[in-house]
Design a protein around this motif. Structure first.
Motif, PDB file in Angstrom:
ATOM      1  N   ASP A 126     -42.365 -17.265  19.057  1.00 38.85           N
ATOM      2  CA  ASP A 126     -42.807 -17.412  20.017  1.00 38.85           C
ATOM      3  C   ASP A 126     -41.766 -18.043  20.619  1.00 38.85           C
ATOM      4  OD1 ASP A 126     -42.818 -20.226  19.921  1.00 38.85           O
ATOM      5  OD2 ASP A 126     -44.832 -19.927  20.630  1.00 38.85           O
ATOM      6  N   GLY A 127     -40.253 -18.096  20.835  1.00 38.97           N
ATOM      7  CA  GLY A 127     -39.608 -18.981  22.003  1.00 38.97           C
ATOM      8  C   GLY A 127     -39.346 -19.949  21.538  1.00 38.97           C
ATOM      9  N   SER A 128     -40.517 -20.549  21.933  1.00 41.13           N
ATOM     10  CA  SER A 128     -40.405 -22.375  21.948  1.00 41.13           C
ATOM     11  C   SER A 128     -39.712 -23.390  20.824  1.00 41.13           C
ATOM     12  CB  SER A 128     -42.389 -23.191  21.655  1.00 41.13           C
ATOM     13  OG  SER A 128     -42.261 -22.700  20.010  1.00 41.13           O
ATOM     14  N   LEU A 129     -38.808 -23.930  21.533  1.00 42.77           N
ATOM     15  CA  LEU A 129     -38.458 -24.982  20.691  1.00 42.77           C
ATOM     16  C   LEU A 129     -38.743 -26.201  20.171  1.00 42.77           C
ATOM     17  CD1 LEU A 129     -35.386 -26.232  21.431  1.00 42.77           C
ATOM     18  CD2 LEU A 129     -36.188 -27.408  22.788  1.00 42.77           C
ATOM     19  N   LEU A 130     -38.104 -25.710  18.975  1.00 42.75           N
ATOM     20  CA  LEU A 130     -38.440 -26.457  17.433  1.00 42.75           C
ATOM     21  C   LEU A 130     -37.576 -27.692  17.192  1.00 42.75           C
ATOM     22  CD1 LEU A 130     -40.323 -26.402  15.181  1.00 42.75           C
ATOM     23  CD2 LEU A 130     -38.922 -25.009  13.963  1.00 42.75           C
ATOM     24  N   SER A 131     -36.372 -27.737  17.165  1.00 38.40           N
ATOM     25  CA  SER A 131     -35.425 -29.537  17.306  1.00 38.40           C
ATOM     26  C   SER A 131     -33.783 -28.642  18.167  1.00 38.40           C
ATOM     27  CB  SER A 131     -35.605 -29.538  15.531  1.00 38.40           C
ATOM     28  OG  SER A 131     -34.574 -28.097  15.312  1.00 38.40           O
ATOM     29  N   ARG A 132     -33.652 -29.889  18.003  1.00 40.93           N
ATOM     30  CA  ARG A 132     -32.229 -29.760  18.707  1.00 40.93           C
ATOM     31  C   ARG A 132     -31.236 -30.722  17.666  1.00 40.93           C
ATOM     32  NH1 ARG A 132     -32.432 -32.571  23.540  1.00 40.93           N
ATOM     33  NH2 ARG A 132     -31.946 -34.565  22.282  1.00 40.93           N
ATOM     34  N   GLU A 133     -29.677 -30.433  17.682  1.00 48.38           N
ATOM     35  CA  GLU A 133     -29.064 -31.088  17.697  1.00 48.38           C
ATOM     36  C   GLU A 133     -27.539 -31.261  17.755  1.00 48.38           C
ATOM     37  OE1 GLU A 133     -28.584 -30.014  12.947  1.00 48.38           O
ATOM     38  OE2 GLU A 133     -30.177 -30.524  12.383  1.00 48.38           O
ATOM     39  N   GLU A 134     -27.207 -32.316  18.045  1.00 49.07           N
ATOM     40  CA  GLU A 134     -25.891 -32.650  19.007  1.00 49.07           C
ATOM     41  C   GLU A 134     -25.431 -33.278  18.185  1.00 49.07           C
ATOM     42  OE1 GLU A 134     -27.645 -32.596  23.389  1.00 49.07           O
ATOM     43  OE2 GLU A 134     -27.691 -34.036  22.455  1.00 49.07           O
ATOM     44  N   TYR A 135     -23.771 -33.349  18.565  1.00 48.78           N
ATOM     45  CA  TYR A 135     -23.121 -33.432  17.474  1.00 48.78           C
ATOM     46  C   TYR A 135     -21.934 -33.783  18.734  1.00 48.78           C
ATOM     47  CZ  TYR A 135     -24.879 -30.476  13.832  1.00 48.78           C
ATOM     48  OH  TYR A 135     -25.520 -30.293  12.627  1.00 48.78           O
ATOM     49  N   HIS A 136     -20.976 -35.190  17.802  1.00 50.99           N
ATOM     50  CA  HIS A 136     -20.200 -35.370  18.205  1.00 50.99           C
ATOM     51  C   HIS A 136     -18.613 -34.696  18.230  1.00 50.99           C
ATOM     52  CE1 HIS A 136     -21.586 -39.223  19.068  1.00 50.99           C
ATOM     53  NE2 HIS A 136     -22.027 -39.457  17.409  1.00 50.99           N
ATOM     54  N   ASP A 137     -17.658 -35.170  18.790  1.00 49.70           N
ATOM     55  CA  ASP A 137     -16.752 -33.916  18.560  1.00 49.70           C
ATOM     56  C   ASP A 137     -15.553 -34.368  17.626  1.00 49.70           C
ATOM     57  OD1 ASP A 137     -14.826 -36.817  19.229  1.00 49.70           O
ATOM     58  OD2 ASP A 137     -14.934 -36.259  21.741  1.00 49.70           O
ATOM     59  N   ASN A 138     -16.056 -35.149  17.106  1.00 47.15           N
ATOM     60  CA  ASN A 138     -15.262 -35.197  15.687  1.00 47.15           C
ATOM     61  C   ASN A 138     -15.835 -34.395  14.075  1.00 47.15           C
ATOM     62  OD1 ASN A 138     -17.674 -37.446  15.182  1.00 47.15           O
ATOM     63  ND2 ASN A 138     -16.120 -38.789  14.526  1.00 47.15           N
ATOM     64  N   GLY A 139     -17.198 -33.309  15.007  1.00 48.42           N
ATOM     65  CA  GLY A 139     -17.917 -33.392  13.889  1.00 48.42           C
ATOM     66  C   GLY A 139     -19.220 -33.646  13.214  1.00 48.42           C
ATOM     67  N   ASN A 140     -19.116 -35.363  13.367  1.00 47.60           N
ATOM     68  CA  ASN A 140     -20.609 -35.570  13.185  1.00 47.60           C
ATOM     69  C   ASN A 140     -21.433 -35.659  13.689  1.00 47.60           C
ATOM     70  OD1 ASN A 140     -19.243 -37.186  10.949  1.00 47.60           O
ATOM     71  ND2 ASN A 140     -18.689 -39.061  11.846  1.00 47.60           N
ATOM     72  N   LEU A 141     -22.938 -35.749  13.002  1.00 52.70           N
ATOM     73  CA  LEU A 141     -23.874 -35.521  13.880  1.00 52.70           C
ATOM     74  C   LEU A 141     -24.237 -36.839  15.072  1.00 52.70           C
ATOM     75  CD1 LEU A 141     -26.485 -33.827  13.915  1.00 52.70           C
ATOM     76  CD2 LEU A 141     -27.541 -35.537  12.022  1.00 52.70           C
ATOM     77  N   ALA A 142     -24.498 -36.057  16.735  1.00 53.96           N
ATOM     78  CA  ALA A 142     -25.034 -37.626  16.970  1.00 53.96           C
ATOM     79  C   ALA A 142     -26.547 -38.062  17.362  1.00 53.96           C
ATOM     80  CB  ALA A 142     -24.404 -37.184  18.583  1.00 53.96           C
ATOM     81  N   ASN A 143     -26.974 -36.932  17.422  1.00 53.77           N
ATOM     82  CA  ASN A 143     -28.495 -37.529  17.377  1.00 53.77           C
ATOM     83  C   ASN A 143     -29.142 -35.859  16.588  1.00 53.77           C
ATOM     84  OD1 ASN A 143     -28.790 -35.338  19.754  1.00 53.77           O
ATOM     85  ND2 ASN A 143     -27.743 -36.702  20.676  1.00 53.77           N
ATOM     86  N   ARG A 144     -30.995 -36.136  16.232  1.00 54.35           N
ATOM     87  CA  ARG A 144     -31.895 -35.017  15.794  1.00 54.35           C
ATOM     88  C   ARG A 144     -32.442 -35.341  16.842  1.00 54.35           C
ATOM     89  NH1 ARG A 144     -31.118 -36.230  10.674  1.00 54.35           N
ATOM     90  NH2 ARG A 144     -29.850 -34.333  10.137  1.00 54.35           N
TER      91      ARG A 144
END
Length: 262
Positions: A126-144
């Motif tokens: 339905d277009g609603s936001l479910l989750s978000r992941e952001e990454y550091h510039d070295n490719g490692n996961l920053a937050n979830r």
């Protein structure tokens, strides 16, 4: 040209001058133009309901800034957006994702200027936001983080995690309807627990445990500090009363100092 087609030209092509006919819009490099197959045939058309098929958006340098499929004047299919870093330089991919009648669905991936993944957004049908992941510039996961939809919009809900630049869990806490609810744990870069805090409905409620307590007040330069660095400190919150914390913290420091200052 009937009035509806002309209104569609205004809305989707960005050209308000009535001297342009439908054929002229198709053939010239205006803001949107139909994509073509390997034989040069148009893959997109414009009818009374708006853009149909595959179109691309171009800038004033004739660089493509967006490609995707349209249905009845709305984004409906896979889309790719591009950014331009330098003047006259070819654009690079900035975002990829699917749409359903203008609503984002599924996985949308955003890229940094180096081409690596910057963030990943996931949407419900339905277009609603479910989750978000952001990454550091070295490719490692920053937050979830995870979300639920309310009458007031998207709110954090469920497990939220942050990670160190080098990798490894930095912080984890549970949210319920936009507020912290449950245990929050903070880790150092070696994976050792630093703090544990109990939350309920966005307020501290329960235990606050600080591990390696002495290290927060003294530099580990003597046998005294190293010997007592394993001490952990426990506080208890009742209705988020910071006064309780301050009193207990003061008494604990005074007690440790008086015992080992001689």
């Amino acid at each position: 040209m009937n009035p509806n087609t002309f209104l569609n030209l205004i809305k989707f092509i960005g050209e308000k001058n009535p001297k342009y006919s439908f054929d002229t819009v198709i053939d010239n490099y205006l803001p949107y133009r139909p994509q073509k197959d390997t034989h040069g045939n148009n893959l997109g058309v414009l009818d009374d309901n708006g853009l149909q098929g595959f179109w691309e958006k171009v800038d004033d340098q004739n660089f493509v800034r967006e490609t995707g499929e349209w249905k009845n004047g709305k984004r409906h299919g896979n889309f790719t957006n591009y950014r331009q870093l330098l003047l006259l330089a070819p654009p690079t991919v900035a975002r990829r994702g699917n749409f359903k009648f203008d609503k984002p669905i599924g996985t949308h991936t955003f890229y940094n200027t180096e081409g690596g993944i910057e963030s990943i957004f996931r949407y419900n049908d339905d277009g609603s936001l479910l989750s978000r992941e952001e990454y550091h510039d070295n490719g490692n996961l920053a937050n979830r983080v995870n979300f639920i939809q309310t009458s007031e919009g998207s709110r954090l809900d469920g497990l939220v995690q942050a990670f160190w630049y080098e990798g490894g869990l930095k912080n984890t806490v549970n949210f319920k309807n936009g507020k912290k609810d449950g245990k929050e744990i903070e880790y150092n870069k070696n994976g050792t627990k630093l703090n544990e805090v109990d939350w309920k409905d966005g307020k501290r409620n329960g235990y606050w445990i600080t591990h390696n307590f002495i290290n927060f007040f003294y530099k580990p330069t003597s046998n005294f500090v190293i010997q007592f660095s394993i001490i952990h400190h426990t506080l208890y919150y009742i209705g988020n009363l910071d006064l309780v914390k301050l009193i207990l913290l003061y008494l604990n420091i005074q007690s440790i100092y008086s015992k080992h200052s001689h």
